[in-house]
Design an enzyme around this catalytic site. Sequence first.
Site, PDB file in Angstrom:
ATOM      1  N   MET A 203      93.851 -18.097  -8.200  1.00 47.30           N
ATOM      2  CA  MET A 203      92.801 -18.962  -8.729  1.00 47.30           C
ATOM      3  C   MET A 203      91.494 -18.955  -7.938  1.00 47.30           C
ATOM      4  SD  MET A 203      93.712 -20.175 -11.502  1.00 47.30           S
ATOM      5  CE  MET A 203      95.178 -20.253 -12.496  1.00 47.30           C
TER       6      MET A 203
ATOM      7  N   LEU B  41      86.743 -14.413  -5.452  1.00 50.85           N
ATOM      8  CA  LEU B  41      86.594 -13.628  -4.221  1.00 50.85           C
ATOM      9  C   LEU B  41      85.157 -13.118  -4.106  1.00 50.85           C
ATOM     10  CD1 LEU B  41      89.988 -11.810  -4.713  1.00 50.85           C
ATOM     11  CD2 LEU B  41      89.451 -13.414  -2.847  1.00 50.85           C
TER      12      LEU B  41
ATOM     13  N   GLU C 146      82.327  -8.001  -8.174  1.00 46.07           N
ATOM     14  CA  GLU C 146      81.709  -9.252  -7.689  1.00 46.07           C
ATOM     15  C   GLU C 146      81.442 -10.242  -8.820  1.00 46.07           C
ATOM     16  OE1 GLU C 146      78.580  -6.579  -9.047  1.00 46.07           O
ATOM     17  OE2 GLU C 146      80.422  -6.336  -7.857  1.00 46.07           O
TER      18      GLU C 146
ATOM     19  N   GLY D 290     103.663 -18.091 -10.808  1.00 46.79           N
ATOM     20  CA  GLY D 290     104.132 -16.739 -10.526  1.00 46.79           C
ATOM     21  C   GLY D 290     104.859 -16.053 -11.670  1.00 46.79           C
TER      22      GLY D 290
ATOM     23  N   ARG E 171      85.122 -17.268   4.017  1.00 48.91           N
ATOM     24  CA  ARG E 171      85.008 -15.987   4.751  1.00 48.91           C
ATOM     25  C   ARG E 171      86.245 -15.789   5.632  1.00 48.91           C
ATOM     26  NH1 ARG E 171      83.154 -14.006   8.909  1.00 48.91           N
ATOM     27  NH2 ARG E 171      82.716 -16.042   9.843  1.00 48.91           N
TER      28      ARG E 171
ATOM     29  N   ASN F 121      92.997  -7.606 -11.904  1.00 46.56           N
ATOM     30  CA  ASN F 121      93.265  -9.009 -12.241  1.00 46.56           C
ATOM     31  C   ASN F 121      93.722  -9.113 -13.692  1.00 46.56           C
ATOM     32  OD1 ASN F 121      93.053 -11.963 -11.981  1.00 46.56           O
ATOM     33  ND2 ASN F 121      91.268 -11.778 -13.305  1.00 46.56           N
TER      34      ASN F 121
ATOM     35  N   ASP G  92      85.665 -11.813 -13.570  1.00 42.51           N
ATOM     36  CA  ASP G  92      86.178 -11.206 -14.815  1.00 42.51           C
ATOM     37  C   ASP G  92      85.228 -10.131 -15.354  1.00 42.51           C
ATOM     38  OD1 ASP G  92      87.118 -14.536 -15.759  1.00 42.51           O
ATOM     39  OD2 ASP G  92      88.283 -13.044 -14.666  1.00 42.51           O
TER      40      ASP G  92
ATOM     41  N   ASN H  20     103.543 -14.103 -13.809  1.00 43.60           N
ATOM     42  CA  ASN H  20     103.054 -12.707 -13.852  1.00 43.60           C
ATOM     43  C   ASN H  20     103.679 -11.900 -12.723  1.00 43.60           C
ATOM     44  OD1 ASN H  20     100.965 -12.186 -16.037  1.00 43.60           O
ATOM     45  ND2 ASN H  20     100.345 -14.177 -15.274  1.00 43.60           N
TER      46      ASN H  20
ATOM     47  N   HIS I 255      93.536 -11.587 -16.926  1.00 39.77           N
ATOM     48  CA  HIS I 255      92.794 -12.753 -17.427  1.00 39.77           C
ATOM     49  C   HIS I 255      93.333 -13.087 -18.812  1.00 39.77           C
ATOM     50  CE1 HIS I 255      89.535 -15.606 -17.897  1.00 39.77           C
ATOM     51  NE2 HIS I 255      89.346 -15.124 -19.101  1.00 39.77           N
TER      52      HIS I 255
END
Length: 204
Positions: A92, A95, A149, A14, A68, A109, A152, A16, A111
């Site tokens: 991590m 999705l 989808e 945590g 799901r 996000n 990154d 970030n 990276h």
Amino acid sequence: MLKIKIGVLVSGGGTNLQALIDAEKSNLIESGEIALVISDNSQAYALKRAEANGIPYVVVNEQGLDNRAFEEKVLDLINQNEIDLVVLAGFMKILSADFTEKLAGRIINIHPSLIPSFCGKGYYGLKVHEAALKYGVKITGATVHYVNEIPDGGQIILQKAVEVLEDDGPLTLQKRVMEQAEWVILPQAVELVSRKIQREKGEK
Ligand code: GRF
């Protein structure tokens, strides 16, 4: 204008999230407020950071939950808490397209590399820095991007470069990238996107 509500998804230390908490306190983030922290890991130190700062947190434990069902629970929490912006901060899990499409334009996000280098499936945490050192790049850094989808793969929002030093190992490089890049551009990106969402909400 009303501050937008930010939800932060975490899995680990945590740091970030801490950078976001500190940025909200110092008003670097002024267009939004961290309203909820969600973790897929009940042992994440990030939860202690949320608790210490009075931020509501929920563990959505993937044990026993298939992907799901996990994503459905997270989406319910996002909707019930009227979260406007979702920030993946050291989160991590990958999705699904279904999940990210529902949050298009409202999920970002961090990276730990300069995308498109050292990103995508299998590049996370220390593995990113091991790959950068193996390749022998002289510059690396961090990227904040919208989430779609493709792991990154979403539109880049901010990047910050960091020098790779001769005697760097994965841990020293990770530490420098976190301190000099991740913890700097993630709060900046959250304020930029919060302001954009705030404007869009104001226009409705
Ligand atoms: C960081 O390197 C971050 O870029 C990556 O996970 C690591 C730990 O992040 N996604 P945090 O300390 O849990 O924020």
